[in-house]
Write a protein that holds these residues in place. Sequence first.
Motif, PDB file in Angstrom:
ATOM      1  N   THR A 150       0.833  -1.203   0.000  1.00  0.00           N
ATOM      2  CA  THR A 150       0.000   0.000   0.000  1.00  0.00           C
ATOM      3  C   THR A 150       0.872   1.260   0.000  1.00  0.00           C
ATOM      4  O   THR A 150       0.609   2.216  -0.738  1.00  0.00           O
ATOM      5  CB  THR A 150      -0.922   0.014   1.230  1.00  0.00           C
ATOM      6  N   ASP A 154       1.142   3.983  -3.029  1.00  0.00           N
ATOM      7  CA  ASP A 154       0.886   5.392  -2.715  1.00  0.00           C
ATOM      8  C   ASP A 154       2.019   6.272  -3.233  1.00  0.00           C
ATOM      9  O   ASP A 154       1.809   7.417  -3.644  1.00  0.00           O
ATOM     10  CB  ASP A 154       0.744   5.544  -1.194  1.00  0.00           C
ATOM     11  N   PRO A 157       2.259   6.639  -8.197  1.00  0.00           N
ATOM     12  CA  PRO A 157       0.918   6.691  -8.780  1.00  0.00           C
ATOM     13  C   PRO A 157       0.838   5.959 -10.113  1.00  0.00           C
ATOM     14  O   PRO A 157       1.738   6.039 -10.952  1.00  0.00           O
ATOM     15  CB  PRO A 157       0.673   8.196  -8.956  1.00  0.00           C
ATOM     16  N   SER A 316      -3.051   2.783  -7.277  1.00  0.00           N
ATOM     17  CA  SER A 316      -3.050   4.083  -6.600  1.00  0.00           C
ATOM     18  C   SER A 316      -4.446   4.663  -6.529  1.00  0.00           C
ATOM     19  O   SER A 316      -4.765   5.411  -5.609  1.00  0.00           O
ATOM     20  CB  SER A 316      -2.118   5.036  -7.335  1.00  0.00           C
ATOM     21  N   LEU A 319      -6.416   3.999  -3.291  1.00  0.00           N
ATOM     22  CA  LEU A 319      -6.043   4.674  -2.063  1.00  0.00           C
ATOM     23  C   LEU A 319      -6.878   5.924  -1.813  1.00  0.00           C
ATOM     24  O   LEU A 319      -7.031   6.349  -0.688  1.00  0.00           O
ATOM     25  CB  LEU A 319      -4.560   5.046  -2.109  1.00  0.00           C
ATOM     26  N   LYS A 324      -5.903   3.693   4.900  1.00  0.00           N
ATOM     27  CA  LYS A 324      -4.632   3.001   4.844  1.00  0.00           C
ATOM     28  C   LYS A 324      -4.691   1.717   5.667  1.00  0.00           C
ATOM     29  O   LYS A 324      -5.470   1.610   6.610  1.00  0.00           O
ATOM     30  CB  LYS A 324      -3.523   3.898   5.402  1.00  0.00           C
TER      31      LYS A 324
END
Length: 335
Positions: A150, A154, A157, A316, A319, A324
């Motif tokens: 993750t 992040d 992108p 991305s 997110l 998170k």
Amino acid sequence: MFKNVIVYRIAPQEGDALLKLEAGLDKARFAPCGASQERSAGWVEPRGEAHAPLVESIGGQWIMKFMVEAKVVPGTVVRRKLEERIAQIEKETGRKPGRKESKELKEDVLLQLLPMAFTRQGATPVWVDPEAGWLVVGSSAQARADEVVTALVDALPGVTVVPLYTQQSAQSAMSDWLISQDPPEGFSIDRECELKASDDSKAVVRYARHPLDIEEIKGHIEQGKLPTRLALTWQDRVSFVLTEGMLIKKITFLEGVFEGGTQKEDGFDADAAISTGELGQLVPDLLEALGGEMPPGGMPAPAAAQGAAPVAAVTSADLASSEKTSAPTDDDAPF
């Protein structure tokens, strides 16, 4: 550098992706916990030198390191302080705090204890092969790997990360190898395995430092016990333990592989180059031994028994609409 790994597929990276990744990681650079902060996570220099790059490119391979720091407050201390608070309230007001108030009191106690707590850190090495499209997370804990994936998505992108799935499940393949004593070419069976019953008994049989070419093991498999881990050696160069979820654990580079490498002045570079070079050959051979990688868009059947742990692809875009990953419990980290 890598003792346990979880392998993912990542889209091949081109152009200025390395510069973009460095800039992205810099935005999530690790900072130690503040006085009242229970946990902190972020990226650190993999070489261990202050102000060095957060992404080291060695032989075209990208090496990173994800750091987690947590405050350690013993639960017994929290409970004792909480009981003291509750007793004081009962003495002063004649009432016992309810569940909601007790929860708030516990949070307040923890907040007051955090500045005095010791901290522990755990680092996770990360490797990206931008050309072959591998993402390797140096952990055996899925929760930690999820957090790292993750954080990486992040930072870069547009990148997509997906788990590996194979045509044959690791568990099925390990059963075949133990019964036939005929491992795939380039691999040999070592002296450690674990077999677990799939029925309600959940019976477990473990062998350690024991020959595995015995009828007893075949009997366990015929009775319904399936291998959940098996020790293997690849090309007499790397020994490891393969799990039912296709995690690669207890990686050991055998004698001669690192000969002279760590004695050089650029020991980090040598270690990284040799580690990624060996694992970069082992992983494709292992995938071939499991019938080959599942084609893009293919669905394993059943999903839970195939290849890597069945987690969804991460991009991305995900997110922006989701929280998170929560703090994991990692068997690789000291907390």
